[in-house]
Every structure is written in C-alpha cells, then in structure tokens.
Design a protein around this motif. Structure first.
Motif, PDB file in Angstrom:
ATOM      1  N   LEU A 100       0.832  -1.190   0.000  1.00  0.00           N
ATOM      2  CA  LEU A 100       0.000   0.000   0.000  1.00  0.00           C
ATOM      3  C   LEU A 100       0.873   1.248   0.000  1.00  0.00           C
ATOM      4  N   GLU A 101       0.301   2.347  -0.443  1.00  0.00           N
ATOM      5  CA  GLU A 101       1.034   3.608  -0.436  1.00  0.00           C
ATOM      6  C   GLU A 101       0.957   4.234   0.954  1.00  0.00           C
ATOM      7  N   PRO A 102       2.088   4.500   1.592  1.00  0.00           N
ATOM      8  CA  PRO A 102       2.057   5.055   2.952  1.00  0.00           C
ATOM      9  C   PRO A 102       1.325   6.387   3.016  1.00  0.00           C
ATOM     10  N   PHE A 103       0.529   6.529   4.046  1.00  0.00           N
ATOM     11  CA  PHE A 103      -0.201   7.773   4.292  1.00  0.00           C
ATOM     12  C   PHE A 103       0.725   8.830   4.886  1.00  0.00           C
ATOM     13  N   TYR A 104       1.745   8.372   5.628  1.00  0.00           N
ATOM     14  CA  TYR A 104       2.660   9.278   6.322  1.00  0.00           C
ATOM     15  C   TYR A 104       4.058   9.246   5.714  1.00  0.00           C
ATOM     16  N   ASN A 105       4.770  10.352   5.934  1.00  0.00           N
ATOM     17  CA  ASN A 105       6.205  10.436   5.683  1.00  0.00           C
ATOM     18  C   ASN A 105       6.857  11.011   6.930  1.00  0.00           C
ATOM     19  N   ILE A 106       7.992  10.452   7.316  1.00  0.00           N
ATOM     20  CA  ILE A 106       8.726  10.947   8.486  1.00  0.00           C
ATOM     21  C   ILE A 106      10.081  11.469   8.034  1.00  0.00           C
ATOM     22  N   ASP A 107      10.417  12.672   8.466  1.00  0.00           N
ATOM     23  CA  ASP A 107      11.751  13.229   8.245  1.00  0.00           C
ATOM     24  C   ASP A 107      12.338  13.583   9.606  1.00  0.00           C
ATOM     25  N   THR A 108      13.283  12.774  10.060  1.00  0.00           N
ATOM     26  CA  THR A 108      13.874  12.974  11.387  1.00  0.00           C
ATOM     27  C   THR A 108      14.925  14.081  11.393  1.00  0.00           C
ATOM     28  N   THR A 109      15.258  14.609  10.217  1.00  0.00           N
ATOM     29  CA  THR A 109      16.279  15.661  10.137  1.00  0.00           C
ATOM     30  C   THR A 109      15.671  17.058  10.231  1.00  0.00           C
ATOM     31  N   ILE A 110      14.347  17.124  10.179  1.00  0.00           N
ATOM     32  CA  ILE A 110      13.663  18.415  10.243  1.00  0.00           C
ATOM     33  C   ILE A 110      12.810  18.477  11.502  1.00  0.00           C
ATOM     34  N   ILE A 111      12.900  19.563  12.238  1.00  0.00           N
ATOM     35  CA  ILE A 111      12.073  19.762  13.427  1.00  0.00           C
ATOM     36  C   ILE A 111      10.690  20.247  13.003  1.00  0.00           C
ATOM     37  N   ASP A 112       9.664  19.623  13.544  1.00  0.00           N
ATOM     38  CA  ASP A 112       8.292  20.018  13.268  1.00  0.00           C
ATOM     39  C   ASP A 112       8.039  21.424  13.807  1.00  0.00           C
ATOM     40  N   SER A 113       7.783  22.352  12.919  1.00  0.00           N
ATOM     41  CA  SER A 113       7.614  23.749  13.328  1.00  0.00           C
ATOM     42  C   SER A 113       6.358  23.973  14.162  1.00  0.00           C
ATOM     43  N   LEU A 114       5.388  23.039  14.073  1.00  0.00           N
ATOM     44  CA  LEU A 114       4.161  23.170  14.853  1.00  0.00           C
ATOM     45  C   LEU A 114       4.308  22.635  16.271  1.00  0.00           C
ATOM     46  N   ASN A 115       5.353  21.849  16.521  1.00  0.00           N
ATOM     47  CA  ASN A 115       5.510  21.154  17.792  1.00  0.00           C
ATOM     48  C   ASN A 115       6.109  22.095  18.842  1.00  0.00           C
ATOM     49  N   ILE A 116       5.302  22.470  19.825  1.00  0.00           N
ATOM     50  CA  ILE A 116       5.775  23.350  20.901  1.00  0.00           C
ATOM     51  C   ILE A 116       5.799  22.621  22.239  1.00  0.00           C
ATOM     52  N   GLU A 118       7.199  21.040  25.302  1.00  0.00           N
ATOM     53  CA  GLU A 118       8.466  21.162  26.020  1.00  0.00           C
ATOM     54  C   GLU A 118       9.030  19.811  26.448  1.00  0.00           C
ATOM     55  N   PHE A 119       8.181  18.775  26.511  1.00  0.00           N
ATOM     56  CA  PHE A 119       8.631  17.464  26.955  1.00  0.00           C
ATOM     57  C   PHE A 119       9.067  16.568  25.794  1.00  0.00           C
ATOM     58  N   ASP A 120       8.813  16.989  24.564  1.00  0.00           N
ATOM     59  CA  ASP A 120       9.125  16.183  23.393  1.00  0.00           C
ATOM     60  C   ASP A 120      10.475  16.600  22.823  1.00  0.00           C
ATOM     61  N   SER A 121      11.479  15.756  23.023  1.00  0.00           N
ATOM     62  CA  SER A 121      12.820  16.054  22.520  1.00  0.00           C
ATOM     63  C   SER A 121      13.008  15.589  21.074  1.00  0.00           C
ATOM     64  N   MET A 122      12.024  14.851  20.533  1.00  0.00           N
ATOM     65  CA  MET A 122      12.160  14.295  19.186  1.00  0.00           C
ATOM     66  C   MET A 122      11.691  15.286  18.118  1.00  0.00           C
ATOM     67  N   LYS A 123      10.430  15.680  18.202  1.00  0.00           N
ATOM     68  CA  LYS A 123       9.859  16.661  17.279  1.00  0.00           C
ATOM     69  C   LYS A 123      10.089  16.301  15.808  1.00  0.00           C
ATOM     70  N   TRP A 124       9.940  15.008  15.469  1.00  0.00           N
ATOM     71  CA  TRP A 124      10.078  14.579  14.081  1.00  0.00           C
ATOM     72  C   TRP A 124       9.040  15.261  13.208  1.00  0.00           C
ATOM     73  N   ASN A 125       9.426  15.570  11.997  1.00  0.00           N
ATOM     74  CA  ASN A 125       8.502  16.187  11.056  1.00  0.00           C
ATOM     75  C   ASN A 125       7.704  15.109  10.316  1.00  0.00           C
ATOM     76  N   VAL A 126       6.398  15.071  10.558  1.00  0.00           N
ATOM     77  CA  VAL A 126       5.519  14.076   9.945  1.00  0.00           C
ATOM     78  C   VAL A 126       4.566  14.780   8.985  1.00  0.00           C
ATOM     79  N   THR A 127       4.573  14.365   7.728  1.00  0.00           N
ATOM     80  CA  THR A 127       3.655  14.905   6.732  1.00  0.00           C
ATOM     81  C   THR A 127       2.753  13.792   6.222  1.00  0.00           C
ATOM     82  N   VAL A 128       1.647  14.171   5.571  1.00  0.00           N
ATOM     83  CA  VAL A 128       0.669  13.185   5.133  1.00  0.00           C
ATOM     84  C   VAL A 128       0.413  13.299   3.640  1.00  0.00           C
TER      85      VAL A 128
END
Length: 273
Positions: A100-116, A118-128
């Motif tokens: 199947l075609e994945p619904f999500y894409n993960i980029d661990t090299t980019i910080i999610d600009s929407l993620n504020i 304070e407890f999340d040190s990962m902040k992976w950028n997830v697009t759909v």
C-alpha cells in the motif's frame, strides 16, 4: 458449466486476501447520532472509513517492527509502551509490507515547526499524503464517531453499553480480583491489574472491541481545547486498563506528549475508504 466454480474460486481468493489484510470494519459516515458524544449536534459530517476491529496486537506489531516494547507480553494482548511516533512508523512499514502507499512520511532531520511540546525532545517532522491508501491513525472525530456507534448508535455512554464491565477492561475488573471503592494506584499494583487479550468483551454497535478500556489509543490529531493550543500534546482516547469510569466514556478526551509512552498506551489503525 465451468463458470460457477471459477466464480466461487474467485470469491474464496478475495475473502482470503481480505482476511490476511486484517480485521477491519467499514464505518459508514454521516452526522453523529449519539447525544452522549461531543460530536452530537455540531453539524460535523464524518466520511466513510475503515477502522480496526481490534487494537493492534503484539503479534501484529512484531510481524512488522521485529520487536516488542510491551510490559505485559502476549501475542493476543494489545501492544503498549508505544509513542505516537512509533505508531506512525508502524503505519508506514505495515503499508509498505502490504503493498500500500504510505499515508505518512517521516523526516527525522527536520524539526516540526508546529511542535511546541516542552517534553518532546524528538519533534520529528511528519507529513501526510491524503490520497494514499495506506494505514493511519484515526482522527479524534473518527475515533469518537466509531466509538459512539456511528450511524447504528444506541446512545450509550460507553462504547457499546451503559454497563462498563460488559465491554471494557478498566481499573475495577482488569486485575486478579474485582476492585471497589476509590481508585488508588497502590491497590491496582497489588491486584496485578493489566491488559487483556483483545476482543474478549462485547463489541459496540459497529462490531468494534475495546474502545472503552484495555489500552488508551493514540489519535492522529494535535489536542486542542479552550486552554490548550495546537502543537503541545497529541490526542488519545479510550480509558485503558487502569482508567477510571470517566476516562472510559466516549466523550472523554485526553492528552499525551508525542514521545510519551506507558503500559496502558496503545492504538488501532484505520484506512480511508
């Protein structure tokens, strides 16, 4: 004379393919029919979608991810101790495994600009990819619509009944002996409260199991209300084996940081129709 056997064979092969892809229920969309739901009377129409009949089990998780993060081990138990990011990764890998075609894409090299958070040190950028046919987490609206019985709703407070013991594993019945009185963590520990195999309680009106209790379930959305802005927590629903009666209600909303995990935190998957 040879047409009928051929058609029967085709039907059988199709049925086998459907069974191998997992147990899913087609939820017919529409307006919420359950007065106990937050969605009732607000004119939000849900589109048709498929959702897992059961919470994702440890067997299903191991077949895709090759590990088992769960505290309570057993193939038929729901997987737990998974972060929101873990669930997104599972959806991608299971989609690829099943062609199947994945619904999500993960980029661990980019910080999610929407993620504020304070407890999340990962902040992976997830697009759909909204056009993809792969697995995904349900939105909060989809989860609550399905939990409330969808178009077949009988207006229950919990998912499938007003009597919680019949449809849910929660703090009073998930241990060695029934508990009563006031919720206390020490009592849950002494009573060996824990998860249970999926599908052992009664289903709701749509044939969905454990949507109230067993494990809390991740949803796709950022949690938003009058006090909490988008980007701080991800939404989760469903109570869990240690949850109170209030947490098991279909209207109960809860939050967790995206990289948070616990022995009562699991998920189920869905697909767009």
């Amino acid at each position: 004379m040879r047409t009928l056997p051929f058609l029967l064979l085709a039907v059988l092969l199709f049925s086998c393919d459907k069974q191998e892809s997992g147990d899913f229920i087609l939820v017919k969309g529409g307006l919420c029919q359950n007065p106990k739901s937050n969605l009732y009377g607000i004119n939000i129409e849900i589109a048709d979608f498929y959702i897992g009949k059961y919470e994702v089990t440890q067997k299903e998780w191991k077949e895709v991810m090759g590990n088992n993060p769960s505290k309570f081990e057993g193939d038929s138990l729901p997987v737990e101790n998974v972060t929101w990011y873990d669930c997104i990764d599972y959806c991608i890998k299971r989609s690829l495994k099943e062609g199947l075609e994945p619904f999500y894409n993960i980029d661990t090299t980019i910080i999610d600009s929407l993620n504020i958070c304070e407890f999340d040190s990962m902040k992976w950028n997830v697009t759909v990819n909204l056009e993809a046919n792969g697995y995904r987490l349900p939105s909060e609206f989809e989860w609550e619509y399905a939990a409330s019985g969808g178009s077949k709703s009988k207006s229950y407070k919990y998912s499938g009944s007003n009597e919680l013991n019949s449809i849910a594993w929660y703090w009073m019945n998930s241990g060695d002996h029934p508990l009563s009185g006031t919720w206390a963590w020490q009592e849950l520990e002494k009573n060996n409260n824990r998860t249970h195999p999926v599908g052992k309680k009664l289903p709701n009106e749509l044939g969905l199991y454990d949507m109230s209790g067993n494990v809390r379930e991740w949803c796709e959305d950022w949690y938003v209300d009058q006090k909490t802005t988008m980007g701080k927590y991800r939404s989760q629903r469903g109570g869990g084996w240690m949850g109170s009666e209030l947490r098991c209600e279909i209207s109960s909303r809860d939050t967790f940081e995206p990289n948070g995990k616990g022995p009562d935190q699991g998920f189920r998957v869905c697909r767009s129709n």
